[in-house]
Write a protein that holds these residues in place. Structure first.
Motif, PDB file in Angstrom:
ATOM      1  N   ASP A  48      65.843  74.550  40.029  1.00  0.00           N
ATOM      2  CA  ASP A  48      65.307  74.733  38.675  1.00  0.00           C
ATOM      3  C   ASP A  48      65.159  73.362  38.016  1.00  0.00           C
ATOM      4  O   ASP A  48      65.785  72.385  38.438  1.00  0.00           O
ATOM      5  CB  ASP A  48      66.275  75.609  37.860  1.00  0.00           C
ATOM      6  CG  ASP A  48      65.584  76.298  36.695  1.00  0.00           C
ATOM      7  OD1 ASP A  48      64.377  76.051  36.476  1.00  0.00           O
ATOM      8  OD2 ASP A  48      66.248  77.078  35.983  1.00  0.00           O
ATOM      9  N   LYS A  49      64.335  73.300  36.977  1.00  0.00           N
ATOM     10  CA  LYS A  49      64.166  72.043  36.225  1.00  0.00           C
ATOM     11  C   LYS A  49      63.548  72.369  34.874  1.00  0.00           C
ATOM     12  O   LYS A  49      62.752  73.312  34.785  1.00  0.00           O
ATOM     13  CB  LYS A  49      63.230  71.102  37.004  1.00  0.00           C
ATOM     14  CG  LYS A  49      62.967  69.798  36.288  1.00  0.00           C
ATOM     15  CD  LYS A  49      61.836  69.003  36.894  1.00  0.00           C
ATOM     16  CE  LYS A  49      61.564  67.738  36.092  1.00  0.00           C
ATOM     17  NZ  LYS A  49      60.852  68.008  34.826  1.00  0.00           N
ATOM     18  N   ALA A  50      63.906  71.595  33.852  1.00  0.00           N
ATOM     19  CA  ALA A  50      63.245  71.779  32.553  1.00  0.00           C
ATOM     20  C   ALA A  50      61.779  71.434  32.710  1.00  0.00           C
ATOM     21  O   ALA A  50      61.437  70.317  33.092  1.00  0.00           O
ATOM     22  CB  ALA A  50      63.882  70.861  31.516  1.00  0.00           C
ATOM     23  N   CYS A  51      60.911  72.399  32.411  1.00  0.00           N
ATOM     24  CA  CYS A  51      59.475  72.188  32.627  1.00  0.00           C
ATOM     25  C   CYS A  51      58.728  73.210  31.780  1.00  0.00           C
ATOM     26  O   CYS A  51      59.243  74.299  31.516  1.00  0.00           O
ATOM     27  CB  CYS A  51      59.149  72.370  34.119  1.00  0.00           C
ATOM     28  SG  CYS A  51      57.442  71.965  34.557  1.00  0.00           S
ATOM     29  N   GLY A 268      55.147  61.048  42.151  1.00  0.00           N
ATOM     30  CA  GLY A 268      55.654  61.981  41.154  1.00  0.00           C
ATOM     31  C   GLY A 268      56.314  61.239  39.997  1.00  0.00           C
ATOM     32  O   GLY A 268      56.000  60.074  39.729  1.00  0.00           O
ATOM     33  N   ASP A 269      57.250  61.906  39.327  1.00  0.00           N
ATOM     34  CA  ASP A 269      57.890  61.290  38.156  1.00  0.00           C
ATOM     35  C   ASP A 269      58.574  59.972  38.518  1.00  0.00           C
ATOM     36  O   ASP A 269      58.709  59.093  37.671  1.00  0.00           O
ATOM     37  CB  ASP A 269      58.940  62.251  37.567  1.00  0.00           C
ATOM     38  CG  ASP A 269      58.309  63.447  36.864  1.00  0.00           C
ATOM     39  OD1 ASP A 269      57.074  63.582  36.907  1.00  0.00           O
ATOM     40  OD2 ASP A 269      59.062  64.248  36.279  1.00  0.00           O
ATOM     41  N   ALA A 270      59.011  59.833  39.754  1.00  0.00           N
ATOM     42  CA  ALA A 270      59.667  58.592  40.181  1.00  0.00           C
ATOM     43  C   ALA A 270      58.735  57.386  40.038  1.00  0.00           C
ATOM     44  O   ALA A 270      59.186  56.254  39.862  1.00  0.00           O
ATOM     45  CB  ALA A 270      60.125  58.716  41.637  1.00  0.00           C
TER      46      ALA A 270
HETATM   47  C1  LIG Z   1      60.036  69.651  29.167  1.00  0.00           C
HETATM   48  C2  LIG Z   1      59.027  69.395  30.245  1.00  0.00           C
HETATM   49  C3  LIG Z   1      57.889  70.181  30.301  1.00  0.00           C
HETATM   50  C4  LIG Z   1      56.959  69.957  31.334  1.00  0.00           C
HETATM   51  N1  LIG Z   1      55.877  70.776  31.412  1.00  0.00           N
HETATM   52  C5  LIG Z   1      55.016  70.643  32.435  1.00  0.00           C
HETATM   53  C6  LIG Z   1      53.946  71.561  32.611  1.00  0.00           C
HETATM   54  O1  LIG Z   1      53.787  72.534  31.862  1.00  0.00           O
HETATM   55  N2  LIG Z   1      53.082  71.367  33.661  1.00  0.00           N
HETATM   56  C7  LIG Z   1      53.241  70.319  34.519  1.00  0.00           C
HETATM   57  O2  LIG Z   1      52.423  70.177  35.440  1.00  0.00           O
HETATM   58  N3  LIG Z   1      54.262  69.447  34.388  1.00  0.00           N
HETATM   59  C8  LIG Z   1      55.151  69.582  33.380  1.00  0.00           C
HETATM   60  N4  LIG Z   1      56.204  68.733  33.274  1.00  0.00           N
HETATM   61  C9  LIG Z   1      56.341  67.652  34.261  1.00  0.00           C
HETATM   62  C10 LIG Z   1      56.900  68.166  35.578  1.00  0.00           C
HETATM   63  O3  LIG Z   1      58.065  68.919  35.347  1.00  0.00           O
HETATM   64  C11 LIG Z   1      57.193  66.964  36.472  1.00  0.00           C
HETATM   65  O4  LIG Z   1      56.089  66.108  36.470  1.00  0.00           O
HETATM   66  C12 LIG Z   1      57.512  67.410  37.907  1.00  0.00           C
HETATM   67  O5  LIG Z   1      58.694  68.148  37.970  1.00  0.00           O
HETATM   68  C13 LIG Z   1      57.617  66.188  38.807  1.00  0.00           C
HETATM   69  O6  LIG Z   1      58.023  66.604  40.092  1.00  0.00           O
HETATM   70  P1  LIG Z   1      58.824  65.613  41.040  1.00  0.00           P
HETATM   71  O7  LIG Z   1      58.935  66.325  42.323  1.00  0.00           O
HETATM   72  O8  LIG Z   1      58.232  64.265  40.953  1.00  0.00           O
HETATM   73  O9  LIG Z   1      60.260  65.472  40.342  1.00  0.00           O
HETATM   74  P2  LIG Z   1      61.413  66.564  40.186  1.00  0.00           P
HETATM   75  O10 LIG Z   1      60.844  67.887  39.946  1.00  0.00           O
HETATM   76  O11 LIG Z   1      62.359  66.014  39.172  1.00  0.00           O
HETATM   77  O12 LIG Z   1      62.120  66.566  41.616  1.00  0.00           O
HETATM   78  C14 LIG Z   1      62.889  65.472  42.040  1.00  0.00           C
HETATM   79  C15 LIG Z   1      63.854  65.959  43.097  1.00  0.00           C
HETATM   80  O13 LIG Z   1      64.556  64.843  43.629  1.00  0.00           O
HETATM   81  C16 LIG Z   1      65.916  65.181  43.809  1.00  0.00           C
HETATM   82  N5  LIG Z   1      66.678  63.930  43.778  1.00  0.00           N
HETATM   83  C17 LIG Z   1      66.890  63.117  42.720  1.00  0.00           C
HETATM   84  N6  LIG Z   1      67.609  62.033  43.100  1.00  0.00           N
HETATM   85  C18 LIG Z   1      67.866  62.186  44.420  1.00  0.00           C
HETATM   86  C19 LIG Z   1      68.559  61.390  45.377  1.00  0.00           C
HETATM   87  N7  LIG Z   1      69.116  60.212  45.051  1.00  0.00           N
HETATM   88  N8  LIG Z   1      68.640  61.839  46.642  1.00  0.00           N
HETATM   89  C20 LIG Z   1      68.073  63.013  47.014  1.00  0.00           C
HETATM   90  N9  LIG Z   1      67.399  63.812  46.138  1.00  0.00           N
HETATM   91  C21 LIG Z   1      67.287  63.390  44.862  1.00  0.00           C
HETATM   92  C22 LIG Z   1      66.210  66.117  42.636  1.00  0.00           C
HETATM   93  O14 LIG Z   1      67.331  66.944  42.889  1.00  0.00           O
HETATM   94  C23 LIG Z   1      64.917  66.902  42.533  1.00  0.00           C
HETATM   95  O15 LIG Z   1      64.931  68.091  43.285  1.00  0.00           O
HETATM   96  C24 LIG Z   1      57.146  68.911  32.267  1.00  0.00           C
HETATM   97  C25 LIG Z   1      58.273  68.107  32.173  1.00  0.00           C
HETATM   98  C26 LIG Z   1      59.208  68.341  31.188  1.00  0.00           C
HETATM   99  C27 LIG Z   1      60.431  67.479  31.126  1.00  0.00           C
END
Ligand SMILES: Cc1cc2nc3c(=O)[nH]c(=O)nc-3n(C[C@H](O)[C@H](O)[C@H](O)COP(=O)(O)OP(=O)(O)OC[C@H]3O[C@@H](n4cnc5c(N)ncnc54)[C@H](O)[C@@H]3O)c2cc1C
Length: 354
Positions: A48-51, A268-270
């Motif tokens: 899960d994640k705030a999204c 991604g967000d990173a």
């Molecule tokens: C409040 C909010 C509302 C949003 N609304 C939307 C929306 O409506 N539509 C949309 O498209 N986007 C939305 N976003 C943006 C979206 O949530 C992110 O862009 C998306 O989750 C990015 O995905 P990601 O895989 O890069 O990162 P994440 O989803 O954060 O995944 C990163 C993963 O890496 C893992 N991790 C972290 N550190 C380590 C480590 N050292 N070793 C191993 N694993 C690790 C974590 O456990 C996690 O599972 C929103 C964001 C927020 C905060």
């Protein structure tokens, strides 16, 4: 090429750090390109994640291309709502989908399992590069790979380890997000953004019987108090059971100096994040995952830097401009301006939705 256990150590062509949506998309892309892939994720799923959970049409199309079709609730556009005004834009033929993050994660993890991509549990804490390989370590394990795609989220450890992090933005400029789900049938087929003097409340239909509400704004916003200050939303949600606990994320703005460090590519967000205000984080992240794998396949990581700039251009320019306006005295004029210029509002929505 395949993932193997050379000399007792785990070995991969591409190692993905982070098994969130962008990491899993990168793993699926890399597998489709013929690479042996390994994913390391610190949490066990479904994650899960705030999204805001709105998959813009471009994000949904990207998922379909990856062979993933998560269950959710389709939406057809975006509405901006203030206490006195409302403007809507319906996508031109396209459709987006509200999908609970746990459902999205489970659907992507199923696809990863179908492709037999190993996902290991571990929190990556160390990384070294040399001799054309990257060594990645976590407590109780480690692996070596020709390339690493770091998709470890907003507070990326890998971004720090490879020296791509820029200092955080000033405390006064930081914005955060919190979300909660409510048991109530969606009252329309749009994502609604309710503008208040200090907070934006996103309402996304996620299935036939529930909506997600995400609040964006300064730190320490009290979810119930903020909601109570939005009469229309309070009325809609009155008596609706909360289906999830309140979950937060932030600071949202994360900046990077570069996206490629040797054989490590940030995605991604990173790789940097502007704000959730325009809801296209996933669309942009999926595009980056694809571009990162293409540049690895070409053996030319510098190509990724250019592709990243292209993939994030609208996000960086339009979202940054809207956030700057939202944090300024112009804030109260955003909804009236959209009402006065629906064609311009529609063009911006369509541009960010693609
Ligand atoms: C409040 C909010 C509302 C949003 N609304 C939307 C929306 O409506 N539509 C949309 O498209 N986007 C939305 N976003 C943006 C979206 O949530 C992110 O862009 C998306 O989750 C990015 O995905 P990601 O895989 O890069 O990162 P994440 O989803 O954060 O995944 C990163 C993963 O890496 C893992 N991790 C972290 N550190 C380590 C480590 N050292 N070793 C191993 N694993 C690790 C974590 O456990 C996690 O599972 C929103 C964001 C927020 C905060």
């Amino acid at each position: 090429m395949s993932t193997g256990h050379g000399s007792g150590a785990l070995d991969a062509d591409v190692l993905v750090v982070g098994g969130g949506p962008v990491g899993l998309a990168a793993a699926i892309e890399a597998s489709a390109a013929g690479f042996g892939v390994l994913v390391v994720e610190q949490r066990s799923g479904p994650i899960d994640k705030a999204c805001g959970e709105g998959l813009m049409p471009g994000a949904l199309a990207a998922l379909h291309r990856l062979g993933v079709d998560p269950v959710g609730h389709d939406f057809h556009g975006i509405a901006y709502v203030s206490a006195t005004q409302r403007v809507e834009h319906r996508f031109d033929g396209d459709v987006g989908r509200g999908v609970r993050r746990t459902v999205l994660h489970a659907a992507m993890a199923d696809r990863v399992a179908e492709l037999r991509i190993p996902v290991l549990r571990g929190r990556v804490g160390a990384l070294t590069q040399g001799d054309g390989r990257v060594r990645v370590d976590w407590e109780g394990g480690g692996a070596s790979a020709a390339w690493v795609i770091a998709a470890d989220g907003l507070h990326s450890t890998v971004r720090r380890l490879v020296g791509c992090e820029r200092p955080p933005v000033r405390a006064a400029k930081r914005r955060f997000g919190i979300r909660r789900h409510f048991e109530v049938a969606p009252w329309n087929d749009l994502v609604e953004v309710h503008w208040t003097p200090d907070v934006e409340a996103y309402v996304t239909p996620v299935d036939a019987g529930s909506v997600g509400v995400a609040l964006l704004g300064p730190p320490h916003v009290d979810f119930d108090e903020a909601l109570a200050r939005i009469p229309e939303l309070s009325r809609r949600l009155a008596g609706a059971a909360a289906l999830s606990s309140t979950r937060g994320a932030g600071p949202l703005r994360q900046r990077t100096t570069r996206r490629v460090a040797g054989r490590v590519l940030l995605a991604g967000d990173a790789s940097g994040y502007v704000d959730a205000l325009t809801g296209e984080g996933l669309r942009v992240g999926f595009a980056q995952a694809r571009s990162a794998v293409h540049s690895i396949a070409d053996g030319d990581p510098s190509r990724y830097e250019r592709a990243w700039s292209r993939d994030t251009r609208d996000f960086r320019i339009l979202t940054s401009a809207l956030v700057a306006a939202a944090r300024s005295p112009l804030r109260e004029r955003i909804v009236p301006a959209a009402v006065a210029s629906p064609a311009l509002f529609g063009r911006i929505v369509d541009r960010l939705a693609r």
